[in-house]
Design an enzyme around this catalytic site. Structure first.
Site, PDB file in Angstrom:
ATOM      1  CG  ASP A 140      -1.858   1.187   1.513  1.00 52.05           C
ATOM      2  OD1 ASP A 140      -2.314   1.727   0.396  1.00 52.05           O
ATOM      3  OD2 ASP A 140      -1.828   1.760   2.573  1.00 52.05           O
ATOM      4  CG  ASP A 142      -1.662   7.660   1.036  1.00 52.02           C
ATOM      5  OD1 ASP A 142      -1.375   8.779   1.034  1.00 52.02           O
ATOM      6  OD2 ASP A 142      -2.218   7.153  -0.152  1.00 52.02           O
TER       7      ASP A 142
END
Length: 577
Positions: A140, A142
């Site tokens: 991922d 953020d």
């Protein structure tokens, strides 16, 4: 924490953690961060809700599906917080397995068969996890690969929403004033009851451990009077990771937390001025989200968030540590396929990656997927969510299949896995995915795609959860310890809400036997393979492990491991080859 030999990504494997402190200040027993049997269905034995098709690609979010952060900058696309659609409940009974998707394999999307992670309700707990066994490593963006300066980013997110509510919806101007002390309210794992304006901290069995009305903490007597010691009315839906509800909202990541504080202050304001008993502010929160985080907001400089981050990235973003960048290169050199899967739109993703990694960031990854609209990326079929090409950050035609590496938008895990099979030359490539959101990353990757999952959880650092300090008698390099302290937690554990992992039952706070796990803690052991505080904890620990072995080369390795155990670490060790 997970330590390994970087030369082979094999050899010794150590997972260690210290027990976080619970609210009383004493150290709680360590939560079981290893997974339970990896059943394809959720425990509880209830049938899965019928899968609902995606409402389309118009970029609109239904009001009851959006929230302060899953529709935020890292979920750009206006919430598209898809229903997890898992079977409800962390309760009793046999596991219910979801149907197998056409063409899926044991480790592929929506598999119901047994695999190395354990299939079926009666399999034994998985004992070992090795990164060397994974052909594909996904990340991922953020709060996983890209870390934020939390005090600054939280204030920006709060102000983005509050400004809209005040100027466009006529809310009290007092919402624009925020003291640093008020951020103590922020705590992952809270659930907002949208009808009553109450925030709840839930135990693993669904009972309420702590609660507040707005920002005001409820007493134990109030909690027992309202909720008793029974399962909260919406717990079966929440524990099934269902997000399609107008009844509640789950806050599970750092982008969520400023919105939780704002909603709590809105409840306070409405009580003070209107004396309301039921609340209808959620549609206005959704409008604030849409204004600030719609897909075109970055290009149009709409709202407060994107213009501010574009103009002052150094204020909000932390550069990727050199140790992590080196580790990513080592993974590629070892033949791993690297994925970047983010719900951020391509323009915001590019801004982040160029700042934290450099203009050559695309060289670190074989496949980049933006606007992935997780968790729908994992739960939706190719027909519901096809991949799209990009041209000047604009989405182009839908693809019938994924044929080669590159940069894509939207998409689905099923077509991605077919490509990974071609790239690896294996019928059953093993994938591990790193993410910070239980709802959007860990649960769906585990439940629908049967991927190994590594949960990024800074709360593991706790209040004083860090490696042993250097003593005056021995330098660090001789004691097999870190060269410095681990980074501190982004802010102290919430005084109002207590530990993320453990708490005491209301009304019996002084009874030792009432210490129970939180629902958030149970999710870790149920859906994540391991949990670590940051990517750096892996990248740095690998480097230090080599140093320790060199320093201890004249001693038995058993002595080194014994020292770690003596220092209070829990160690899981396995040999490979």
């Amino acid at each position: 924490m997970f330590i390994s030999n970087p030369r082979s990504l094999g050899g010794k494997r150590i997972f260690k953690t210290r027990a976080p402190k619970h609210a009383s200040g004493t150290r709680a027993p360590p939560p079981p961060f290893r997974t339970r049997p990896c059943c394809r269905g959720l425990p509880g034995g209830r049938d899965r809700p019928e899968a609902k098709p995606h409402p389309g690609e118009s970029g609109r979010a239904e009001p009851h599906r959006a929230g302060p952060s899953r529709a935020g900058p890292h979920r750009a696309g206006l919430s598209r917080a898809e229903p997890g659609r898992g079977g409800a409940g962390m309760g009793r009974g046999a596991a219910a397995a979801p149907p197998r998707a056409a063409g899926s394999t044991a480790r592929g999307p929506s598999s119901s068969s047994s695999s190395s992670r354990g299939g079926g309700g009666g399999s034994a707990m998985q004992q070992h996890f090795s990164l060397a066994d994974c052909e594909v490593v996904g990340f991922d963006l953020d709060h996983t690969l890209c870390r934020y300066h939390l005090p600054q980013s939280e204030r920006l997110i709060y102000d983005s929403f509050a400004q809209y509510l005040v100027t466009e919806k006529g809310y009290d101007k007092g919402l624009l004033t925020l003291t640093p002390e008020s951020l103590d309210f922020c705590c992952k794992g809270l659930v907002l009851d949208l009808e009553d304006g109450n925030f709840l901290k839930l135990a693993e069995d669904g009972t309420v451990l702590r609660a507040s009305h707005g920002t005001r903490s409820m007493t134990s007597e109030e909690i027992l009077e309202i909720y008793g010691r029974r399962e909260w009315k919406h717990f079966s839906a929440v524990s099934g990771m269902l997000s399609r509800s107008g009844k509640y909202y789950l806050y599970d990541n750092y982008f969520d937390l400023p919105g939780a504080l704002l909603c709590a202050r809105v409840v306070d304001s409405l009580d003070q001025h209107d004396g309301q008993k039921k609340y209808d502010f959620w549609k206005d929160m959704v409008a604030a989200i849409q204004h600030n985080y719609k897909i075109t907001a970055f290009k149009e400089e709409c709202g407060m968030y994107f213009p501010e981050v574009k103009n002052h990235p150094d204020k909000y973003l932390q550069r990727c540590p050199e140790s992590v960048k080196k580790w990513l290169k080592q993974l590629k050199s070892a033949g791993k396929i690297l994925l970047l899967i983010t719900s951020s739109h391509s323009d915001y993703c590019r801004l982040l990656c160029e700042y934290i990694i450099g203009n050559d960031f695309e060289e670190y990854f074989d496949i980049v997927i933006t606007n992935a609209l997780k968790p729908g990326f994992f739960s939706h079929t190719p027909n519901q969510r096809p991949f799209r090409t990009l041209e000047n950050d604009e989405e182009q035609e839908a693809l019938l299949s994924l044929d080669k590496p590159g940069w894509y938008s939207q998409g689905n895990a099923i077509h991605l896995y077919e490509l990974l099979k071609k790239m690896t030359g294996k019928l059953d490539p093993k994938v591990v995915y790193f993410g910070d959101s239980m709802h959007s990353d860990i649960f769906p990757a585990h439940h629908y795609s049967n991927w190994e999952t590594v949960f990024i959880l800074e709360e593991l650092l706790g209040d004083k959860v860090m490696v042993p300090a250097e003593t005056e008698s021995e330098p660090l390099e001789k004691k097999g310890k870190y060269e410095g302290r681990q980074p501190k937690a982004p802010y102290p554990i919430s005084k109002q809400w207590g530990s993320f992992f453990m708490d005491r039952l209301p009304g019996l706070e002084n009874a030792e036997e009432t210490l129970v796990r939180t629902w958030s803690c149970k999710c870790i052991s149920t859906y994540s393979t391991i949990a670590i505080p940051s990517l750096e904890s892996i990248a740095v620990s690998r480097k230090i492990f080599l140093k320790n072995l060199k320093a201890e080369e004249l001693k038995s390795r058993k002595v080194f491991l014994k020292n770690l155990k003596t220092e209070g670490f829990m160690i899981i060790l396995t040999e490979h080859g």
